[in-house]
Design an enzyme around this catalytic site. Structure first.
Site, PDB file in Angstrom:
ATOM      1  CG  ASP A  83      -8.563   1.132   8.069  1.00 55.74           C
ATOM      2  OD1 ASP A  83      -7.563   0.836   7.395  1.00 55.74           O
ATOM      3  OD2 ASP A  83      -9.727   0.947   7.679  1.00 55.74           O
ATOM      4  CG  PHE A 107     -14.805   2.097   2.849  1.00 58.81           C
ATOM      5  CD1 PHE A 107     -16.086   1.741   2.457  1.00 58.81           C
ATOM      6  CD2 PHE A 107     -13.751   1.274   2.490  1.00 58.81           C
ATOM      7  CE1 PHE A 107     -16.310   0.579   1.727  1.00 58.81           C
ATOM      8  CE2 PHE A 107     -13.968   0.111   1.766  1.00 58.81           C
ATOM      9  CZ  PHE A 107     -15.246  -0.237   1.380  1.00 58.81           C
ATOM     10  CE  LYS A 115      -7.188  -0.269  -0.191  1.00 59.07           C
ATOM     11  NZ  LYS A 115      -7.772  -0.908  -1.375  1.00 59.07           N
TER      12      LYS A 115
END
Length: 396
Positions: free
Chosen positions: A223, A138, A252
């Site tokens: 990622d 994802f 984040k």
């Protein structure tokens, strides 16, 4: 005004892209959230791995407030001191060379994809290159990020997506090798798959990818948006394997609630030039002041030490839960990114837990993930466990 009234107002004006839990949060403190009616919740989701420092970290708040009073935005047509300082700190902790600040993790992935495509152009003198991504990955919901997300559930309604993306099996180096051809310009993956179900990459897999990319002159893209910024017990999850990528994406916890992300490159992959990429808000003084404060706090070392200690304790306790309840099929993760896999969708368990006062969220279709603020203590694990067990028993 009561929560129901606010939710009714929200349903009239907000696009319904989330199945929201019927709670209206009002404030946070430490590792707890409070709704507008004053109920207290232990937060084991951290805004989806965002609030690494918890709520109202005094040092972070002070840095942001001071920058608000000084300068919020100028655009990237000019330099600003907070962006330069935050970039220097990011370069130091990642071992990378160049930084481009974005507003989100998805935008960081977009920049990484463009970097890979431009690298292929410079390498071969033509466009039309391919990127290898991983099943069950994802990377975000924009069209480019969605294209390298290895889950048809997210993709089906939005095809055709970006072309030239091929999917290999996570932790299966041979499956990657089978897809490499003269068009391949990059391999992209999460060192720990988050949304896909909390699957850590084997160190040998990451090392094999590094060798493969070097052999074929391809970029290796990691990622680290969810698993980075200390969540695994290392500053970045790839560092546990001793592997450095050519491109890294972060977001984040980098902003502890502020909308900031970045993609970083080594000098070899620093191929984007003026006109290739841009962002109006990316790297503005406000978000970079916050990111700089976050990186300063991490530099002191106490956060990572806490993640390792409390992460080990959480592991032990979740192993006990796994042994106690046959509905729990597996337990995976590292540090403070862990998951319990259930026989069936555990959404009802997560909802029961929230009603009892602990915020838990799911991943994939059968995993409850534990991604609390990185400053939690063992006492918070002890507080969470009986509520989790009560929620499981309620839904057996």
């Amino acid at each position: 005004m009561k929560a129901e009234a606010y939710m009714e107002r929200g349903e009239k004006v907000l696009l319904h892209t989330y199945n929201r839990t019927p709670i209206v949060f009002d404030r946070g403190e430490g590792v707890y959230l409070y709704d507008i009616e004053g109920k207290k919740y232990l937060d084991f989701a951290a805004g989806i791995a965002v609030f690494g420092l918890g709520y109202h970290n005094e040092r972070f708040d002070s840095a942001v407030k001071a920058q608000v009073d000084k300068l919020i935005h100028t655009s990237n047509l000019y330099y600003n001191v907070p962006a330069i300082e935050a970039a220097e700190k990011l370069v130091k902790v990642t071992g990378m060379d160049r930084v481009f600040f974005t507003n989100s993790g998805t935008e960081a992935i977009e920049g990484a994809i463009k970097t890979a495509r431009k690298y292929g152009l410079k390498r071969d003198g033509h466009t039309g290159h391919e990127i290898i991504a991983m099943d069950h990955s994802f990377h975000g919901r924009s069209m480019g990020a969605l294209s390298v997300t290895g889950n048809p559930h997210y993709q089906e309604d939005f095809k055709p997506l970006l072309g030239g993306i091929r999917f290999a099996r996570f932790n299966d180096l041979d499956s990657v090798k089978e897809l490499v051809n003269e068009k391949t310009c990059a391999v992209i993956l999460e060192p720990i798959q988050g949304e896909g179900g909390i699957y850590p990459a084997d160190p040998e897999f990451l090392r094999g990818l590094r060798e493969l990319c070097d052999e074929h002159d391809m970029l290796l893209i990691f990622d680290e948006i969810q698993c980075g910024m200390g969540r695994s017990g290392q500053m970045f999850a790839c560092q546990a394997a001793g592997v450095k990528p050519d491109v890294m994406t972060v977001a984040k916890a980098l902003g502890n609630g502020l909308p900031v992300g970045a993609f970083l490159t080594n000098e070899r992959a620093a191929v984007l030039v003026p006109g290739d990429h841009g962002s109006t808000y990316g790297g503005n003084p406000l978000v970079c002041a916050g990111a700089g404060a976050v990186l300063d706090i991490f530099a002191e070392g106490k956060i990572l030490e806490n993640v390792r200690q409390v992460g080990d304790y959480l592991w032990e306790k979740l192993e006990e839960v796994k042994a106690k309840y046959p509905v729990v099929k597996d337990h995976r993760g590292r540090g403070l990114i862990q998951g319990l896999e259930f026989e069936k969708n555990p959404g009802a368990i997560a909802q029961s837990a929230i009603r009892k006062g602990v915020i838990l969220i799911t991943a994939e279709n059968n995993v409850i993930r534990f991604i609390p603020p990185l400053v939690i203590g063992k006492e918070h694990v002890d507080e969470m466990l009986p509520l989790l067990e009560a929620a499981i028993e309620e839904n057996l």
